[in-house]
Write an enzyme that holds these catalytic residues in place. Structure first.
Site, PDB file in Angstrom:
ATOM      1  N   ALA A  65      -8.925  -0.245   0.664  1.00 15.03           N
ATOM      2  CA  ALA A  65     -10.205   0.067   1.281  1.00 15.03           C
ATOM      3  C   ALA A  65     -10.059   1.192   2.303  1.00 15.03           C
ATOM      4  O   ALA A  65      -8.997   1.389   2.895  1.00 15.03           O
ATOM      5  CB  ALA A  65     -10.773  -1.178   1.961  1.00 15.03           C
ATOM      6  N   GLY A 114      -7.081  -3.168  -1.882  1.00 17.34           N
ATOM      7  CA  GLY A 114      -8.108  -3.113  -2.912  1.00 17.34           C
ATOM      8  C   GLY A 114      -7.628  -2.495  -4.211  1.00 17.34           C
ATOM      9  O   GLY A 114      -8.118  -2.842  -5.290  1.00 17.34           O
ATOM     10  N   GLU A 117      -6.093  -5.237  -5.960  1.00 17.90           N
ATOM     11  CA  GLU A 117      -7.123  -6.169  -6.427  1.00 17.90           C
ATOM     12  C   GLU A 117      -7.830  -5.642  -7.672  1.00 17.90           C
ATOM     13  O   GLU A 117      -8.204  -6.423  -8.558  1.00 17.90           O
ATOM     14  CB  GLU A 117      -8.108  -6.444  -5.295  1.00 17.90           C
ATOM     15  CG  GLU A 117      -7.502  -7.355  -4.229  1.00 17.90           C
ATOM     16  CD  GLU A 117      -8.341  -7.448  -2.970  1.00 17.90           C
ATOM     17  OE1 GLU A 117      -8.688  -8.571  -2.582  1.00 17.90           O
ATOM     18  OE2 GLU A 117      -8.643  -6.397  -2.376  1.00 17.90           O
ATOM     19  N   GLU A 137      -3.209  -6.640   3.686  1.00 15.85           N
ATOM     20  CA  GLU A 137      -4.331  -6.995   4.563  1.00 15.85           C
ATOM     21  C   GLU A 137      -3.903  -7.866   5.740  1.00 15.85           C
ATOM     22  O   GLU A 137      -4.516  -7.807   6.818  1.00 15.85           O
ATOM     23  CB  GLU A 137      -5.420  -7.720   3.755  1.00 15.85           C
ATOM     24  CG  GLU A 137      -6.130  -6.856   2.727  1.00 15.85           C
ATOM     25  CD  GLU A 137      -5.457  -6.865   1.361  1.00 15.85           C
ATOM     26  OE1 GLU A 137      -6.098  -6.427   0.390  1.00 15.85           O
ATOM     27  OE2 GLU A 137      -4.290  -7.310   1.260  1.00 15.85           O
TER      28      GLU A 137
END
Length: 263
Positions: A65, A114, A117, A137
């Site tokens: 992100a 991300g 992910e 994270e």
């Protein structure tokens, strides 16, 4: 400014490129929106049979992100952060996971946060030998928010996933392969050709059947087996009146290659 997502279609394969190489293809809100819009266009284009998703540049698939943008949402409170960041990211990974056409990640570099992910969510993944993965994270004092706490344990098992999630330590393509996060590791220069070959192996088959398999697997993973078997039955029943099933059966009996273009 160049688009944050590039689309190139060739031989029935849509190549989607996350295009913020100067920011290691970080997932800002604009990029996520453009990726979702591209998937909408691809979904209704019958000429596109498969999708390859990769990152621009030599360093990253996606480093995760866009922290600068995300931080602004956080400063406005939980409701704003959930609306702008979490729901947007979860919608993106859910869209990729449930997409009716096969999506193959070609992981060309860093796949952190991300980016990891996305790799977890797509149907298949090929990694460059230069790729690197991480769930960092925890270093920001937060859990993953685009589905990483749910999909990685389903892929890698609870204890191995928790090690990556709780330490934030990077892990190699070989570890990603062992964990079931990627299907293959190839030399960097062979990454896109390998992804295209994998797509071609799928595109030999009925697109309706391919979509049915994806739907049954994706939905069934989150159900008890009895419910999953019902989904499997529903996907088969939907194919019974189709050209593709009749053609597949006839071609097998006649010992010839099936023709799915006549439906």
């Amino acid at each position: 400014m160049p688009s944050a997502v590039l689309l190139d279609v060739k031989d029935g394969i849509a190549l989607l490129t996350l295009n913020r190489p100067e920011r290691l293809n970080a997932l800002n809100y604009d990029l996520i929106g453009r990726l979702m819009a591209a998937l909408d266009d691809i979904e209704i284009d019958a000429g596109i049979r498969a999708v390859i998703l990769t990152g621009a540049g030599e360093r990253a698939f996606s480093a995760g992100a866009d922290i600068h943008e995300f931080s602004t949402s956080v400063r406005h409170g939980a409701n704003t952060a959930l609306r702008d960041f979490v729901r947007r990211g979860q919608a993106m990974t859910a869209r990729l996971e449930a997409f009716k056409k096969p999506v193959i990640a070609a992981v060309n570099g860093l796949a952190f946060g991300g980016g990891c992910e996305i790799t977890e969510a797509v149907h298949l993944a090929v990694a460059s030998d230069r790729a690197m993965f991480a769930k960092p994270e925890i270093n920001l004092s937060m859990p993953p928010t685009f589905g990483g706490t749910q999909r990685l344990p389903r892929l890698a098992g609870r204890k191995r996933a928790l090690e990556y999630l709780l330490t934030g330590d990077p892990f190699s393509p070989a570890q990603a392969l062992e964990a079931g996060l990627v299907n293959a590791i190839v030399p960097h220069d062979e990454l896109l050709p390998a992804a295209r070959r994998l797509a071609g192996r799928i595109m030999r088959h009925s697109p309706l059947a391919v979509g049915g398999v994806i739907t049954a697997v994706t939905r069934g993973l989150n159900m008890a087996i009895a419910e999953g078997l019902q989904v499997e039955s529903e996907q088969f029943a939907a194919l019974v009146p189709s050209h593709d099933l009749g053609e597949g059966l006839t071609a097998w009996i006649e010992r010839r290659a099936p023709n799915y273009n006549g439906r």
